[in-house]
Write an enzyme that holds these catalytic residues in place. Structure first.
Site, PDB file in Angstrom:
ATOM      1  N   GLU A  30      -4.163  -9.114   0.254  1.00 56.17           N
ATOM      2  CA  GLU A  30      -4.694  -8.808   1.584  1.00 56.17           C
ATOM      3  C   GLU A  30      -6.212  -8.756   1.465  1.00 56.17           C
ATOM      4  O   GLU A  30      -6.753  -7.993   0.656  1.00 56.17           O
ATOM      5  CB  GLU A  30      -4.138  -7.475   2.083  1.00 56.17           C
ATOM      6  CG  GLU A  30      -4.426  -7.182   3.538  1.00 56.17           C
ATOM      7  CD  GLU A  30      -3.619  -5.986   4.032  1.00 56.17           C
ATOM      8  OE1 GLU A  30      -2.406  -5.921   3.706  1.00 56.17           O
ATOM      9  OE2 GLU A  30      -4.185  -5.126   4.718  1.00 56.17           O
ATOM     10  N   GLU A  44       0.825  -1.214   0.000  1.00 53.55           N
ATOM     11  CA  GLU A  44       0.000   0.000   0.000  1.00 53.55           C
ATOM     12  C   GLU A  44       0.859   1.264   0.000  1.00 53.55           C
ATOM     13  O   GLU A  44       0.586   2.229   0.718  1.00 53.55           O
ATOM     14  CB  GLU A  44      -0.960  -0.015   1.186  1.00 53.55           C
ATOM     15  CG  GLU A  44      -1.933  -1.182   1.133  1.00 53.55           C
ATOM     16  CD  GLU A  44      -2.915  -1.233   2.292  1.00 53.55           C
ATOM     17  OE1 GLU A  44      -2.853  -0.342   3.171  1.00 53.55           O
ATOM     18  OE2 GLU A  44      -3.758  -2.153   2.324  1.00 53.55           O
TER      19      GLU A  44
END
Length: 803
Positions: free
Chosen positions: A481, A405
C-alpha cells in the site's frame, strides 16, 4: 437468480416462513445494495473513536467514516423459484457470491444455515429441502454499527446461484488446475477434480474425461480414465500442452478444461474451468518473475464499491474501471481489504491484471467495535478455505494477502497467527506465496512477524525499506500500500507546496498532487525506490478510485463522506494524478498533460505554477506565445541524494518525474506545451485555453453499443463548455437527465467528496465543470436517447443502441 426478488427493512423472524405476506415489499433486482439510495446523514453509523492505524491519540467524532449512508440494520430478501425435473437423482446447491452481512438463509420455512463474513462467497446443499415448484428462499441480513472502516454496502450485493446437478457430480469449486512446469516449448498441466458419489459405490464404476481447448474451442489434448480405489473421491491427471500461449498482462490467454464425469459410461456431470498457463517466482535480491521475466507490480488498491452504484456488483462497471486503469499502465490490483467479487477476478483473467487477493482487515484484535474480530476464531479458516478454493484456478491471482495493518503486528504472539493463516494457504494452494500489508515496520522486524511471511509487504514508511531489506531473510520488499496522496479533481490551492494533512474550508485537497497524509507520501517517493532498487518489486497505490467513506483528512468535517485518495474520482473521471502515473507506467503511449486549468479570474499577475506530466524527457511552456523556458527531467535524482528535508521541500524527487514551472504568472489566454525527445526534437504539443461564457453541455459515452440484457451500462461524461469547446470549470450548474427508449437513468456522480445529492435521482450538480451519468438497458433492443439540460446553456444529446 436476478429477477423476482422482494425486499424489506425489518428484523421480524416470521419473514422466513413460506406463508409470509410480502405483497407490500419492494421489488428489486439482485445484486442489490439497499443503502446506496440514501439519504445521507451525519448520524448514519456515526463513530466516536480514535483511529489508531491513522495515528490518532484522542477520540474524535467520525461522522462520514463509513460514507454517511444508512447501511446499519436488518433487511430481508425473498424469492420464489422452481427446479424443473427435480427427483431423487438430483442434487441442488445454493451459492452466494457475497451477502452483507451475517446472512441467515431459509428455504421453504426451514433454516438452511448461516455465514458471518459479508465479503466472502459461501454455499449450501439444499437438496433435502428443495422441491420441483414453489420454493421460497428467504435471506435475513444484519449490519451492525461500527463494523467497518469504510462503506461496506448492504444486502444481497453480489449474485445468488441455484446449481442443479446429478447426485453424482463435481461439487462447487471442485476442481484445481495448476501448471507446475512452464516453458516456451511445453507446459505440464495438473488437473484435479473432486467427486461426490454414493458412499458404498464401487470406485471402478466412475471415470473422468478431461479435455483442454484453446480460445477458439479446438480440443488440444484429452484423456479418460477410471477412478481407482486409492484415489478416494478425487481424480488427478497430468496433461501436456505443446507451444503454449503464456498468460501475461499483455497476453491474457485463457484455456478451457472440461471435466466430464461418467458412471458406467453414462455422462453424469460436466464442469468447466478456465485457466492460464503461467509461472510465478519471487527471487531474493531480484524481485518478481512472471514466465521467467522480471515484472514490476504497477498496481492499485481497490475497494469493492463502484461509487454511485454502491456495492452492488455490475460487470460493465467493473470492466470500465479496469479499462481506465489499463490505459494508465496499471497491471495489478489488490482487493483491499476483502475477498473480491467473482466478476472482478474473471475480468482480471480476461483483461490481464495480476491480483493480490486479500482476505481480512481484522484478526483477533479489534479495529472496529463490531468488526471481524468477533468472528475470527470460529470463521477464519472457513473463510480462507472458501476464497482459496474459489479463486485458485484463476491465473490472475499471484498472491494471497491474509491481513491488512492488523494490530497483531505489534502484539505478543501475532506472528503465530500469521503463520496459522499462511499454513492454511500453503495447504490449500502451495503454488502461490502469502503476504500481509504491514504498517509497523519497526515492530514487525523486531518480533519476527515479517520474517514468517513468504513475501514481506509494507504499507508506506518508505524511509524504512532499505533497513528492513537489510534485516529480513527474504531479501525482498513489496509496496502493498503506497502513496495515499490526496487530491480533488479540478481543485488547485496556492501557494503550491508539499504538505501533510492539509485542510481547507471547502473540504477539498489540491490537485497539484503535493498533499498527503501523516503516515504516507507522494508518488515519486515510491517511484524512485521501486525503479532503482532491484529487491523492490513494485507497488499497490492507495487507491485506484475514490471510494465511499474514510474522508481523510476531513475525519470530523461533515459533509465530507468519501475518500480523496483516488487516482480517479468517484465519478470515474481521472484526476491530474492519473496522468502522472500514466507517464511513468505506460511508456508505450504518449502522455502530455497540463495542469492546472487556465480559468483564474482575479489571479491576474499572481504566481500560478504550471505542471506537465509526460513520458517525454523535456518540454517547453508558452503563455500566450511567450516562452517560459524548457524544463528537463532530472535523472540524477536518487533515493540517497534526495532523502533529506531540504530535498523534500524543494521537490527534488518530483523533478525526476514531472516538469514544473513554479514561477509562472497567470494571464488569461492560451497555455501551450511542446514536448522534446532525447535528441531535443519537438515531437508533440498540447494547448489549453481560458474558457469564455458557458454555452453548451457536451455528452460523451464510454460505449455506444450496449447489450439488451437489462444490466449493461453506459457511462456518460458531461462537460459544460464555452462555444469553442473549452471546459468552464467554474460553471457548476445542476444538470437534469432525460432518457427515452430502451434504457433508463441508473445513477450519477460528480466526484465532489462533500456532495450530498442522491446518486439515483436524475439530476446532479457539476463539479468543476464535469459529472458522470449512468444509463442502464431495459432488456429490450432499440435506441436509447439521453438528453441533459442545465440553466442557460444548450442541452446535450447522445444516442445509444441496445441489442
Amino acid at each position: 437468480m436476478e429477477q423476482g426478488w422482494k425486499f424489506t427493512r425489518s428484523n421480524q423472524p416470521e419473514f422466513s416462513s413460506v406463508d409470509c405476506n410480502d405483497d407490500n415489499w419492494q421489488s428489486v433486482t439482485v445484486p442489490h445494495d439497499w443503502a446506496i439510495y440514501g439519504p445521507f446523514s451525519a448520524t448514519n453509523d456515526q463513530q466516536t473513536v480514535a483511529i489508531a492505524e491513522d495515528g490518532q491519540q484522542e477520540v474524535m467524532n467520525h461522522a462520514g467514516r463509513t460514507g454517511g449512508l444508512p447501511f446499519v440494520g436488518t433487511g430481508w430478501y425473498r424469492v420464489k423459484f422452481d427446479v424443473p425435473g427435480f427427483d431423487q437423482h438430483t442434487n441442488v446447491s445454493l451459492v452466494f457470491d457475497g451477502a452483507m452481512s451475517n446472512p441467515v438463509v431459509y428455504l421453504n420455512g426451514e433454516k438452511v444455515g448461516h455465514w458471518a463474513y459479508g465479503y466472502n462467497s459461501f454455499h449450501f446443499d439444499i437438496t433435502s429441502l428443495v422441491r420441483q415448484q414453489g420454493n421460497v428462499l428467504a435471506v435475513q441480513l444484519t449490519n451492525l454499527p461500527e463494523s467497518s472502516r469504510w462503506y461496506p454496502g448492504a444486502g444481497l450485493y453480489r449474485n445468488v446461484h441455484v446449481v442443479v446437478t446429478h447426485k453424482v457430480h463435481i461439487p462447487v469449486w471442485g476442481t484445481y488446475v495448476t501448471t507446475p512446469k512452464v516453458t516456451k516449448e511445453f507446459a505440464k498441466v495438473n488437473l484435479v477434480a473432486n467427486v461426490v458419489r454414493p458412499a458404498l459405490s464401487d470406485a471402478g464404476d466412475y471415470s473422468m474425461k478431461i479435455s483442454i481447448s484453446d480460445k477458439e474451442g479446438n480440443v488440444l489434448v484429452s484423456t479418460k480414465r477410471e477412478l481407482a480405489d486409492y484415489d478416494g473421491n478425487q481424480f488427478q491427471q497430468e496433461l501436456f500442452l505443446e507451444n503454449p500461449q503464456l498468460w501475461h498482462p499483455d497476453n491474457p490467454y485463457l484455456y478451457k478444461a472440461l471435466f466430464s464425469l461418467y458412471e458406467k459410461e453414462e455422462l453424469k456431470d460436466e464442469y468447466v474451468t478456465h485457466f492460464g498457463v503461467r509461472s510465478i517466482e519471487f527471487i531474493p535480491n531480484e524481485g518478481f518473475y512472471l514466465n521467467g521475466c522480471k515484472t514490476h507490480f504497477k498496481g492499485v488498491c481497490l475497494h469493492h464499491d463502484s461509487g454511485p452504484l454502491g456495492a452492488a456488483v455490475n460487470k460493465a462497471a467493473l470492466r470500465r474501471q479496469l479499462l481506465i486503469l489499463k490505459d494508465m499502465g496499471c497491471n495489478a490490483i489488490r482487493t483491499s481489504h476483502n475477498m473480491p467479487a467473482p466478476e472482478l477476478v474473471s475480468l482480471c483473467d480476461e483483461m490481464g491484471f495480476m491480483l493480490m487477493v486479500e482476505t481480512f482487515d481484522e484478526w483477533r484484535m479489534a479495529k472496529c467495535k463490531n468488526g471481524y474480530h468477533l468472528y475470527f476464531d470460529e470463521w477464519a479458516e472457513k473463510d480462507l478455505v472458501n476464497v482459496i478454493h474459489q479463486f485458485r484456478n484463476n491465473p490472475s491471482v499471484v498472491l494471497w494477502c491474509i491481513g491488512n495493518e492488523v494490530p497483531e503486528q505489534g502484539a505478543k504472539g501475532g506472528s503465530k497467527v500469521a503463520r496459522f493463516l499462511q499454513d492454511i494457504c500453503h495447504r490449500e494452494d502451495p503454488t502461490r506465496p502469502v503476504t500481509v500489508g504491514m504498517d509497523k515496520p519497526k515492530s514487525v522486524i523486531t518480533n519476527n512477524f515479517a520474517a514468517v511471511l513468504d513475501v514481506p509487504g509494507f504499507n508506506y514508511r518508505t524511509f524504512m525499506y532499505q533497513e528492513n531489506y537489510s534485516r529480513l531473510p527474504q531479501e525482498l520488499i513489496l509496496g502493498c500500500e503506497t502513496a495515499s496522496t490526496v487530491s480533488s479533481r479540478g481543485v488547485y490551492k496556492f501557494p503550491v507546496e508539499r504538505k501533510a494533512m492539509q485542510k481547507y474550508e471547502d473540504h477539498q485537497s489540491s490537485s497539484y498532487d503535493l498533499e498527503y497524509c501523516d503516515w504516507s507520501n507522494l508518488p515519486e517517493d515510491d517511484f524512485v525506490q521501486h525503479e532503482d532498487l532491484p529487491y523492490c518489486m513494485g507497488e499497490f497505490v492507495w487507491t485506484g478510485f475514490d471510494y465511499l467513506g474514510e474522508p481523510t483528512p476531513y475525519y470530523t468535517d461533515w459533509p465530507s463522506h468519501s475518500s480523496l485518495f483516488g487516482i480517479v474520482d468517484l465519478a470515474g473521471i481521472p484526476k491530474d494524478r492519473y496522468y502522472l502515473y500514466r507517464s511513468h507506467w505506460n511508456k508505450e503511449e504518449e502522455t502530455l498533460h497540463i495542469l492546472p486549468h487556465w480559468n483564474w479570474k482575479g489571479r491576474e499577475g499572481e504566481v500560478t505554477p504550471v505542471f506537465v506530466y509526460t513520458n517525454y524527457p523535456a518540454a517547453e511552456l508558452f503563455i500566450n506565445g511567450k516562452s517560459q523556458g524548457v524544463q528537463k527531467k532530472d535523472l540524477s535524482v536518487t533515493w540517497e541524494n534526495s532523502n533529506d528535508e531540504d530535498s523534500l521541500q524543494e521537490l527534488k524527487r518530483q523533478k525526476r518525474y514531472r516538469l514544473m514551472w513554479m514561477d509562472t504568472l497567470y494571464e488569461p489566454g492560451t497555455l501551450r506545451v511542446v514536448a522534446y525527445d532525447e535528441q531535443g526534437q519537438a515531437v508533440a504539443g498540447k494547448e489549453i485555453h481560458t474558457a469564455g461564457e458557458p454555452y453548451a453541455l457536451e455528452l460523451t459515452a464510454d460505449r455506444s453499443l450496449l447489450t439488451a440484457d437489462g444490466k449493461d451500462l453506459a457511462f456518460i461524461t458531461v462537460r459544460i463548455t464555452d462555444k469553442y469547446g473549452n471546459l468552464c470549470t467554474d460553471a457548476d450548474r445542476q444538470v437534469r437527465f432525460h432518457v427515452k427508449g430502451a434504457g433508463w437513468y441508473r445513477a450519477g456522480a460528480n466526484g465532489n467528496p462533500v456532495s450530498l445529492e442522491l446518486f439515483h435521482e436524475p439530476q446532479m450538480t457539476l463539479f468543476n465543470g464535469m459529472l458522470t451519468g449512468i444509463i442502464q438497458t431495459t432488456g429490450d433492443a432499440g435506441e436509447i436517447i439521453v438528453e441533459a439540460t442545465a440553466r442557460g446553456v444548450k442541452k446535450g444529446r447522445i444516442s445509444l443502441h441496445s441489442r
